[in-house]
Write an enzyme that holds these catalytic residues in place. Structure first.
Site, mmCIF file in Angstrom:
data_model
loop_
_atom_site.group_PDB
_atom_site.id
_atom_site.type_symbol
_atom_site.label_atom_id
_atom_site.label_comp_id
_atom_site.label_asym_id
_atom_site.label_seq_id
_atom_site.Cartn_x
_atom_site.Cartn_y
_atom_site.Cartn_z
ATOM 1 C CB SER A 60 -22.902 -38.116 -34.924
ATOM 2 O OG SER A 60 -23.569 -36.934 -34.541
ATOM 3 C CE LYS A 121 -25.158 -37.991 -30.691
ATOM 4 N NZ LYS A 121 -24.161 -38.323 -31.731
#
Length: 295
Positions: A60, A121
């Site tokens: 990701s 993230k």
């Protein structure tokens, strides 16, 4: 004159040595257990309040982070909250001790509201920001975040970066050296504070459209750099996403640098462990570069 032979009962021959007098002492198991317990508590305290190692389990955050990277996450830059303990034993508790909001562009670990694990993230939006995504373009407070297409990036294919066709269709190529690579379209983004980084955008996807959403007070909006394959603030909790902006209490720390990286091709043979180390990744900083933001 002849010396008399020493008698078997001569005191000099029967005097006990200090070693013989010393009683044999057994292992103090309680002391040993206490020492081990104190060591474990010290390690947990360090992981909870100073820094902890982190393993990248997914794609990701490509291209800056690859599956198999090991890195250091510092715990103190934003203060401490209920997610600071290493194993997240605490329920949600509002507020932070010595709390500071992250900066745009920081890479952080975050604990989703419905899961006892950490995601990693990048911070895109801060409290009060209005976030939109239109056709893969991030729009921050009504202003598109500048993007610039760069030369495609080639990442060597290995056990931890297999370049799966469902995620990266048509990206697997063979280089002049005969090795396989994942050739990915990348773009450079520049946030309003001048922080810049590289993202991957493989083309249209459901995550390319989102919002507008205003980030509430004491919340942040997070996105993965692999924009089409990231369960971040754009994805609902039911799809293992973050379900929108996340409370700052859920931020566990800031990613600092890569310690080492493994390609996933190691076997039980210890010699293969050295060959599985990816070269050129150890020591790479994870703090975003800075440029002069566009006026």
């Amino acid at each position: 004159m002849t010396a008399a032979p020493m008698s078997e009962t001569d005191p000099a021959s029967t005097t006990p040595t200090p070693e013989a007098d010393a009683p044999k002492q057994g292992v103090n198991w309680w002391q040993e257990a206490k020492s081990i317990l104190l060591l474990i508590l010290a390690v947990l305290a360090f992981h909870s309040f100073v820094a902890k190692p982190f393993y990248i389990p997914s794609e990701s955050m490509m291209p800056v982070l690859l599956k198999g990277d090991r890195l250091v996450v510092s715990k103190f830059p934003y203060g401490w909250s209920y997610v600071s303990p290493s194993f997240h034993p605490l329920p949600f508790l509002k507020g932070r001790i010595f709390g500071h909001l992250p900066e745009r562009g920081d890479i952080v670990i975050v604990s989703p509201a419905n899961r006892r694990e950490d995601y990693i993230k990048r911070v895109i939006g801060l409290p009060g920001d209005v976030i939109e995504v239109r056709g893969g373009q991030v729009i921050l407070n009504g202003v598109p975040v500048p993007q610039k297409a760069l030369k495609p990036m080639r990442i060597p294919v290995d056990g931890n970066a297999p370049c799966p066709p469902l995620q990266f269709p048509g990206a697997r190529v063979t280089g002049k050296d005969g090795k396989d690579y994942c050739e990915l379209p990348v773009r450079q983004e520049v946030l309003p504070n001048g922080k810049t980084y590289i993202t991957i955008d493989m083309g249209p996807s459901p995550l390319d459209w989102y919002g507008p959403v205003r980030v509430p007070e004491n919340h942040v909006f997070l996105m993965g750099d692999n924009r089409d394959n990231s369960a971040d603030s754009r994805a609902p909790l039911e799809e293992n996403g973050l379900g929108g902006p996340v409370p700052w209490e859920a931020i566990g720390g800031r990613a600092e640098f890569i310690t080492f990286s493994l390609d996933g091709d190691a076997t039980w043979n210890p010699i293969s462990w050295f060959h599985s180390l990816r070269g050129g990744r150890a020591g790479n900083s994870l703090r975003p570069a800075s440029v002069t933001p566009a006026s």
